[in-house]
Design an enzyme around this catalytic site. Structure first.
Site, PDB file in Angstrom:
ATOM      1  N   ASP A  19      15.957 -18.726   3.539  1.00 58.77           N
ATOM      2  CA  ASP A  19      16.713 -17.728   4.116  1.00 58.77           C
ATOM      3  C   ASP A  19      18.109 -18.494   4.420  1.00 58.77           C
ATOM      4  O   ASP A  19      18.489 -18.529   5.565  1.00 58.77           O
ATOM      5  CB  ASP A  19      15.995 -17.207   5.309  1.00 58.77           C
ATOM      6  CG  ASP A  19      16.860 -16.325   6.212  1.00 58.77           C
ATOM      7  OD1 ASP A  19      17.645 -15.547   5.518  1.00 58.77           O
ATOM      8  OD2 ASP A  19      16.791 -16.254   7.337  1.00 58.77           O
ATOM      9  N   ASN A  79       9.646 -27.594   5.770  1.00 60.40           N
ATOM     10  CA  ASN A  79       9.811 -26.591   6.683  1.00 60.40           C
ATOM     11  C   ASN A  79       9.097 -25.348   6.119  1.00 60.40           C
ATOM     12  O   ASN A  79       9.026 -25.145   4.666  1.00 60.40           O
ATOM     13  CB  ASN A  79      11.082 -26.158   6.943  1.00 60.40           C
ATOM     14  CG  ASN A  79      11.441 -24.442   7.858  1.00 60.40           C
ATOM     15  OD1 ASN A  79      11.076 -24.759   8.855  1.00 60.40           O
ATOM     16  ND2 ASN A  79      11.555 -23.589   7.169  1.00 60.40           N
ATOM     17  N   GLU A  80       8.031 -24.903   6.991  1.00 66.67           N
ATOM     18  CA  GLU A  80       7.487 -23.387   6.449  1.00 66.67           C
ATOM     19  C   GLU A  80       6.600 -23.387   5.031  1.00 66.67           C
ATOM     20  O   GLU A  80       6.961 -22.749   4.180  1.00 66.67           O
ATOM     21  CB  GLU A  80       8.198 -22.529   6.623  1.00 66.67           C
ATOM     22  CG  GLU A  80       8.789 -22.263   8.000  1.00 66.67           C
ATOM     23  CD  GLU A  80       8.967 -20.835   8.453  1.00 66.67           C
ATOM     24  OE1 GLU A  80       9.462 -20.101   7.388  1.00 66.67           O
ATOM     25  OE2 GLU A  80       9.057 -20.487   9.605  1.00 66.67           O
ATOM     26  N   TYR A 135       7.526 -16.005  15.912  1.00 62.66           N
ATOM     27  CA  TYR A 135       8.349 -14.949  16.070  1.00 62.66           C
ATOM     28  C   TYR A 135       7.722 -13.846  16.545  1.00 62.66           C
ATOM     29  O   TYR A 135       7.852 -12.779  16.227  1.00 62.66           O
ATOM     30  CB  TYR A 135       9.199 -14.466  14.690  1.00 62.66           C
ATOM     31  CG  TYR A 135      10.305 -15.714  14.076  1.00 62.66           C
ATOM     32  CD1 TYR A 135      11.120 -15.299  14.500  1.00 62.66           C
ATOM     33  CD2 TYR A 135       9.740 -16.736  13.283  1.00 62.66           C
ATOM     34  CE1 TYR A 135      12.321 -16.263  14.320  1.00 62.66           C
ATOM     35  CE2 TYR A 135      10.844 -17.547  13.189  1.00 62.66           C
ATOM     36  CZ  TYR A 135      12.100 -17.498  13.518  1.00 62.66           C
ATOM     37  OH  TYR A 135      13.092 -18.436  13.211  1.00 62.66           O
ATOM     38  N   TYR A 192       9.205 -10.574  14.407  1.00 68.32           N
ATOM     39  CA  TYR A 192       8.330 -10.301  13.085  1.00 68.32           C
ATOM     40  C   TYR A 192       7.274  -9.654  13.432  1.00 68.32           C
ATOM     41  O   TYR A 192       6.481  -9.039  12.643  1.00 68.32           O
ATOM     42  CB  TYR A 192       8.567 -11.400  12.027  1.00 68.32           C
ATOM     43  CG  TYR A 192       9.708 -11.868  11.448  1.00 68.32           C
ATOM     44  CD1 TYR A 192      10.771 -10.928  10.990  1.00 68.32           C
ATOM     45  CD2 TYR A 192      10.090 -13.282  11.539  1.00 68.32           C
ATOM     46  CE1 TYR A 192      11.797 -11.186  10.305  1.00 68.32           C
ATOM     47  CE2 TYR A 192      11.324 -13.675  11.224  1.00 68.32           C
ATOM     48  CZ  TYR A 192      12.323 -12.704  10.703  1.00 68.32           C
ATOM     49  OH  TYR A 192      13.467 -13.246  10.179  1.00 68.32           O
ATOM     50  N   GLU A 252      11.308 -23.183  15.747  1.00 70.38           N
ATOM     51  CA  GLU A 252      12.201 -21.896  15.753  1.00 70.38           C
ATOM     52  C   GLU A 252      11.476 -20.947  16.606  1.00 70.38           C
ATOM     53  O   GLU A 252      10.224 -20.702  16.799  1.00 70.38           O
ATOM     54  CB  GLU A 252      12.016 -21.368  14.435  1.00 70.38           C
ATOM     55  CG  GLU A 252      13.019 -22.161  13.385  1.00 70.38           C
ATOM     56  CD  GLU A 252      12.812 -21.832  11.797  1.00 70.38           C
ATOM     57  OE1 GLU A 252      12.785 -20.248  11.680  1.00 70.38           O
ATOM     58  OE2 GLU A 252      12.918 -22.549  11.084  1.00 70.38           O
ATOM     59  N   LYS A 300      20.574 -14.515  14.303  1.00 71.34           N
ATOM     60  CA  LYS A 300      19.597 -14.939  15.340  1.00 71.34           C
ATOM     61  C   LYS A 300      20.384 -15.957  16.188  1.00 71.34           C
ATOM     62  O   LYS A 300      19.895 -16.497  16.870  1.00 71.34           O
ATOM     63  CB  LYS A 300      18.348 -15.511  14.857  1.00 71.34           C
ATOM     64  CG  LYS A 300      17.440 -14.362  14.216  1.00 71.34           C
ATOM     65  CD  LYS A 300      16.053 -15.052  13.952  1.00 71.34           C
ATOM     66  CE  LYS A 300      15.146 -13.837  13.393  1.00 71.34           C
ATOM     67  NZ  LYS A 300      15.700 -13.901  11.940  1.00 71.34           N
TER      68      LYS A 300
HETATM   69  C1  GCB Z   1      12.098 -19.055   9.401  1.00 70.28           C
HETATM   70  C2  GCB Z   1      12.707 -19.869   8.606  1.00 70.28           C
HETATM   71  C3  GCB Z   1      14.309 -19.931   8.920  1.00 70.28           C
HETATM   72  C4  GCB Z   1      14.792 -18.474   8.716  1.00 70.28           C
HETATM   73  C5  GCB Z   1      14.055 -17.683  10.034  1.00 70.28           C
HETATM   74  C6  GCB Z   1      14.232 -16.432  10.085  1.00 70.28           C
HETATM   75  O1  GCB Z   1      10.956 -19.173   9.710  1.00 70.28           O
HETATM   76  O2  GCB Z   1      12.312 -21.372   8.865  1.00 70.28           O
HETATM   77  O3  GCB Z   1      14.940 -20.562   7.561  1.00 70.28           O
HETATM   78  O4  GCB Z   1      16.096 -18.294   8.845  1.00 70.28           O
HETATM   79  O5  GCB Z   1      12.806 -17.889   9.820  1.00 70.28           O
HETATM   80  O6  GCB Z   1      15.211 -15.924  10.789  1.00 70.28           O
HETATM   81  O7  GCB Z   1      13.891 -15.481   9.675  1.00 70.28           O
END
Ligand code: GCB
Length: 601
Positions: free
Chosen positions: A173, A412-413, A470, A474, A505, A569
């Site tokens: 992203d 990451n992820e 999130y 989300y 995050e 964000k």
């Molecule tokens: C995540 C990712 C990050 C995204 C973020 C989002 O988990 O690691 O790269 O930008 O979510 O804003 O969805």
């Protein structure tokens, strides 16, 4: 790899400026493309991503190769020296031609590489051509989708008679900024030269026992003198490797940096390396810096500014660290790739704590662009293992002496729960490799995606559980009570593991200037309530050792139905204006100490 510096034995020439540039439309770059003049070259600034420097969709979203060209001469007085051409980064794949001859190739868009050019130089003008390919796929880091479809819009329909434009499909992203984003430099050394410098140490009371290793090429004697910040010599040593003692050692502390200066001599070569001394240790459910439990306050960031894209912007770097201090933060993660060396050196000077991350993002075929259909085994399908090893080694080799780096994030992820065993057998050796590559043996983490955490066998092997979560965005978006309950359930689960845990995050998209008396998603008030709700829960857990917000600032992404002019964000806008939440954090973080917030004393 040493950062290029001027010294009494070394010259440094910066090739920043306006280069010739052209988009290349064939799949490959041939010798003829290199030998012929560039067709109707455009002007382009280096260092910077090229995408936002000119107008037009076909320019911004160009798929594949581009060619950069410029000429240069080397002053005669340097011609007895060894001459090296060095790139801070080229995104993502580079072929370097000097005077029409291929002299070097490099894969990976976020780490430096260099090539000695002494024997390839012409007496007068030299022609340097850099071919850059921005294609991402199942063998690159970051990963691009090979099935089509982007992270934010799902799969592209395959209909007869419809030909979607050729483009990259990032499985991540952030905008796929490309080109030469970091400085291109020429440096010289004597023929006998210093090739690398490594420091590690133990600290006992007020005394540090420092081990060093100086790699050299050629014959000669090595010596080093260490100076403190008052320019007083405090230690000397002789020989390519050994130890020296620093009495009354002045430690590098978060937000109170202290750097020693090592003047290294080998034959006629001289090199200066600044280094800080601080210890890092994970003990039980705490993260100790210099023996005291540290609490991470800060952000996941991006290298992302208007016009430059991901190009080095030292003004933005200085400004960002100033804003970090203004808001009361003490740290950030280099999400989702190693940042420019200039930023790492700045953090060493400013006392900003860094989690240093590889470009391994998108290693997940059950999420984002690559998802669709039935669950797949990411690790059976992707072809990134060797490259992943390479970026871990290269990142650590580059940043090993930086006191600001307190932990390595190797990915990451990634997908760690669809095929938990495959993920574990992929990551266990990489985790071990990161430890083995680091002379200071810092903690190593893998940043986890929101998932069915009870199935995860990979995150538990890491030293600090780092989660991107999130709840309230989300998951349970617009229902902060449910978000709090779900978050507490998850923290109760992880607490039993006996390791420290932090958020790398958590966040909510927020359109600056959008307000509501009754908060709803995307308003500035909702962003504040989101964070208040999360902190009400996380503050109850002593093993929760840090909060890194997503994101420091709004940033550019590929177009898609989940993003309005980029990811929103940010706590700051893309031009670094504070949103309401910035003032909330400023209040909160200035009242949370850097040390001993958790466990509470
Ligand atoms: C995540 C990712 C990050 C995204 C973020 C989002 O988990 O690691 O790269 O930008 O979510 O804003 O969805």
């Amino acid at each position: 790899m040493l950062y290029p510096k001027l010294s009494s034995s070394r010259a440094l020439i910066d090739l920043s400026g306006i280069w010739d540039f052209s988009l290349h439309h064939a799949d490959e770059v041939t010798d003829a493309d290199i030998k012929n003049p560039l067709k109707d070259p455009m002007t382009i600034a280096v260092p910077a991503s090229y995408n936002d420097q000119k107008e037009g969709e076909s320019f911004r979203d160009h798929y594949g190769w581009v060619l950069y060209r410029r000429s240069f001469s080397i002053p005669d007085c340097l011609k007895t020296q060894r001459v090296v051409l060095r790139f801070g980064a080229v995104t993502h794949t580079a072929k370097i031609y000097l005077n029409d001859r291929l002299i070097c190739e490099h894969k990976g868009g976020f780490l430096p590489f260099e090539v000695e050019i002494t024997d390839f130089l012409c007496p007068d003008e030299n022609c340097l051509t850099v071919a850059v390919d921005n294609r991402i796929n199942f063998s690159t880091l970051p990963v691009g989708s090979e099935q089509g479809g982007n992270m934010l819009s799902g799969l592209i329909p395959d209909l007869p008679g419809v030909t979607p434009k050729k483009q990259n499909y990032p499985n991540f992203d952030f905008f796929n900024y490309s080109g030469i984003p970091r400085p291109v430099k020429i440096y010289t050394t004597p023929k006998n030269y210093i090739d690398d410098v490594t420091f590690s140490y133990t600290v006992n009371g007020g005394t540090a026992q420092v081990s060093y290793a100086i790699e050299t090429v050629g014959v000669g004697d090595v010596s080093l003198t260490i100076y403190d910040e008052d320019d007083k010599p405090v230690a000397v040593a002789k020989g390519g490797a050994g130890t020296f003692t620093l009495e009354n050692v002045h430690l590098w502390q978060p937000l109170a940096a202290y750097l020693y200066r090592a003047e290294i001599k080998f034959d006629t070569d001289c090199y200066t390396e600044h280094f800080g001394i601080r210890t890092v240790e994970v003990k039980g459910q705490t993260f100790l810096i210099n023996g005291k439990p540290f609490y991470f306050k800060g952000f996941g960031k991006h290298e992302d500014t208007p016009f430059r894209g991901r190009g080095l912007d030292e003004v933005a770097n200085v400004k960002d660290l100033s804003l970090l201090k203004w808001i009361g933060a003490n740290s950030f993660r280099t999400s989702h790739y190693p940042y420019a060396e200039e930023m790492m050196l700045l953090c060493d000077r400013e006392g900003i704590v860094v989690i240093d991350e590889t470009p391994a993002v998108g290693v997940n075929l059950n999420f984002g662009a690559a998802a669709g259909g039935k669950p797949q085994d990411t690790y059976e399908i992707l072809r990134v293992k060797e490259h992943h090893e390479e970026v871990i080694r290269d990142m650590i080799a580059r940043d090993k002496n930086r006191a600001c780096v307190v932990m390595w994030s190797i990915a990451n992820e990634s997908d760690t729960t669809t095929h938990p065993e495959s993920a574990l057998s992929y990551y266990q050796p990489l985790y071990d490799l990161a430890h083995a590559s680091d002379p200071q043996n810092r903690p190593v983490t893998i940043v986890g995606v929101q998932n069915d955490f009870t199935k995860d066998k990979t995150l538990p092997i890491t030293d600090v559980i780092c989660l991107n979560r999130y709840y309230g965005w989300y998951v349970y978006g617009g229902d902060l009570k449910a978000a709090q309950q779900a978050l507490a359930l998850e923290l109760d689960y992880w607490k039993k593991l006996g390791k420290p845990l932090m958020f790398t995050e958590y966040g909510a998209d927020t359109v600056a200037g959008l307000h509501a008396a009754t908060p709803t998603m995307f308003t500035e008030e909702y962003q504040v309530e989101f964070y208040e709700a999360v902190h009400e829960v996380t503050d109850r857990y002593d093993f929760f050792i840090g909060e890194q917000v997503w994101n420091f600032a709004d940033f550019a992404t590929i177009q898609g139905i989940m993003r309005v002019d980029g990811n929103k964000k940010g706590i700051f806008t893309r031009d670094r204006r504070p949103k309401l939440a910035a003032h909330y954090f400023r209040n909160r973080w200035h009242s949370i100490p850097d040390f001993e917030y958790k466990p509470k004393h």
